[in-house]
Design a protein around this motif. Structure first.
Motif, short mmCIF file in Angstrom:
data_model
loop_
_atom_site.label_atom_id
_atom_site.label_comp_id
_atom_site.label_asym_id
_atom_site.label_seq_id
_atom_site.Cartn_x
_atom_site.Cartn_y
_atom_site.Cartn_z
N ASN A 26 0.82 -1.21 0.00
CA ASN A 26 0.00 0.00 0.00
C ASN A 26 0.85 1.26 0.00
O ASN A 26 0.37 2.33 0.34
CB ASN A 26 -0.97 0.00 1.19
CG ASN A 26 -0.25 -0.06 2.52
OD1 ASN A 26 0.96 -0.12 2.56
ND2 ASN A 26 -1.00 -0.05 3.60
N SER A 27 2.09 1.16 -0.36
CA SER A 27 2.93 2.35 -0.45
C SER A 27 2.64 3.06 -1.77
O SER A 27 2.13 2.49 -2.72
CB SER A 27 4.41 1.98 -0.39
OG SER A 27 4.79 1.26 -1.54
N GLY A 28 2.97 4.31 -1.80
CA GLY A 28 2.70 5.09 -2.99
C GLY A 28 1.45 5.93 -2.82
O GLY A 28 0.79 5.91 -1.80
N GLU A 29 1.15 6.66 -3.82
CA GLU A 29 0.04 7.60 -3.75
C GLU A 29 -1.00 7.21 -4.78
O GLU A 29 -0.66 6.93 -5.92
CB GLU A 29 0.56 9.00 -4.03
CG GLU A 29 -0.40 10.08 -3.71
CD GLU A 29 0.26 11.43 -3.82
OE1 GLU A 29 -0.42 12.41 -3.54
OE2 GLU A 29 1.42 11.50 -4.21
N GLY A 30 -2.24 7.20 -4.37
CA GLY A 30 -3.31 6.80 -5.27
C GLY A 30 -3.80 7.96 -6.12
O GLY A 30 -3.45 9.12 -5.91
N TYR A 31 -4.60 7.63 -7.09
CA TYR A 31 -5.14 8.65 -7.99
C TYR A 31 -6.15 9.55 -7.28
O TYR A 31 -6.22 10.74 -7.57
CB TYR A 31 -5.82 7.97 -9.19
CG TYR A 31 -4.85 7.24 -10.07
CD1 TYR A 31 -3.95 7.93 -10.86
CD2 TYR A 31 -4.84 5.85 -10.12
CE1 TYR A 31 -3.07 7.27 -11.68
CE2 TYR A 31 -3.95 5.18 -10.94
CZ TYR A 31 -3.07 5.90 -11.71
OH TYR A 31 -2.19 5.24 -12.51
N ILE A 32 -6.89 8.98 -6.35
CA ILE A 32 -7.91 9.77 -5.66
C ILE A 32 -7.25 10.82 -4.78
O ILE A 32 -7.70 11.97 -4.72
CB ILE A 32 -8.83 8.85 -4.85
CG1 ILE A 32 -9.61 7.94 -5.81
CG2 ILE A 32 -9.79 9.64 -3.98
CD1 ILE A 32 -10.44 6.89 -5.14
N ASP A 33 -6.17 10.45 -4.10
CA ASP A 33 -5.46 11.41 -3.27
C ASP A 33 -4.95 12.59 -4.09
O ASP A 33 -5.08 13.74 -3.70
CB ASP A 33 -4.26 10.75 -2.57
CG ASP A 33 -4.67 9.66 -1.61
OD1 ASP A 33 -5.84 9.68 -1.18
OD2 ASP A 33 -3.83 8.81 -1.29
N THR A 34 -4.38 12.28 -5.23
CA THR A 34 -3.86 13.34 -6.10
C THR A 34 -4.98 14.22 -6.63
O THR A 34 -4.84 15.45 -6.67
CB THR A 34 -3.10 12.72 -7.28
OG1 THR A 34 -2.09 11.84 -6.77
CG2 THR A 34 -2.42 13.78 -8.12
N ALA A 35 -6.10 13.62 -7.00
CA ALA A 35 -7.23 14.40 -7.51
C ALA A 35 -7.78 15.33 -6.43
O ALA A 35 -8.12 16.48 -6.71
CB ALA A 35 -8.32 13.46 -8.01
N VAL A 36 -7.86 14.85 -5.19
CA VAL A 36 -8.36 15.68 -4.10
C VAL A 36 -7.41 16.84 -3.84
O VAL A 36 -7.84 17.98 -3.64
CB VAL A 36 -8.57 14.84 -2.82
CG1 VAL A 36 -8.81 15.71 -1.61
CG2 VAL A 36 -9.73 13.88 -3.02
N LYS A 37 -6.11 16.59 -3.87
CA LYS A 37 -5.12 17.66 -3.67
C LYS A 37 -5.24 18.73 -4.77
O LYS A 37 -5.19 19.92 -4.49
CB LYS A 37 -3.71 17.10 -3.65
CG LYS A 37 -3.37 16.33 -2.42
CD LYS A 37 -1.98 15.76 -2.52
CE LYS A 37 -1.70 14.81 -1.39
NZ LYS A 37 -0.40 14.17 -1.54
#
Length: 76
Positions: A26-37
């Motif tokens: 589960n390391s790394g950054e997901g697409y949803i996190d980036t979209a919210v930012k």
């Protein structure tokens, strides 16, 4: 024949372990996190820009126009 079955079994086991590690990682950054930012930064930027437009339109520009007219008013 036993040796070949043993090698195939080892290969399948290695592949299963690598798939399990990849799925459970589960390391790394997901697409949803980036979209919210990105969405938060766009909204904050728009609010800041709207605030600056209001400030310049109602406070700074009339005062600036008045100061310029007073500066170039040769009559008095």
């Amino acid at each position: 024949m036993k040796n070949m079955i043993k090698k195939v079994n080892q290969l399948i086991t290695r592949k299963a372990i690598s798939v399990k590690l990849a799925v459970s990682n589960n390391s790394g950054e997901g697409y949803i996190d980036t979209a919210v930012k990105i969405l938060i930064s766009v909204v904050l930027g728009a609010l800041l820009l709207a605030g600056l437009y209001l400030l310049f339109g109602e406070v700074v520009m009339p005062t600036l126009n008045q100061k310029i007219q007073e500066m170039f008013n040769y009559a008095g």
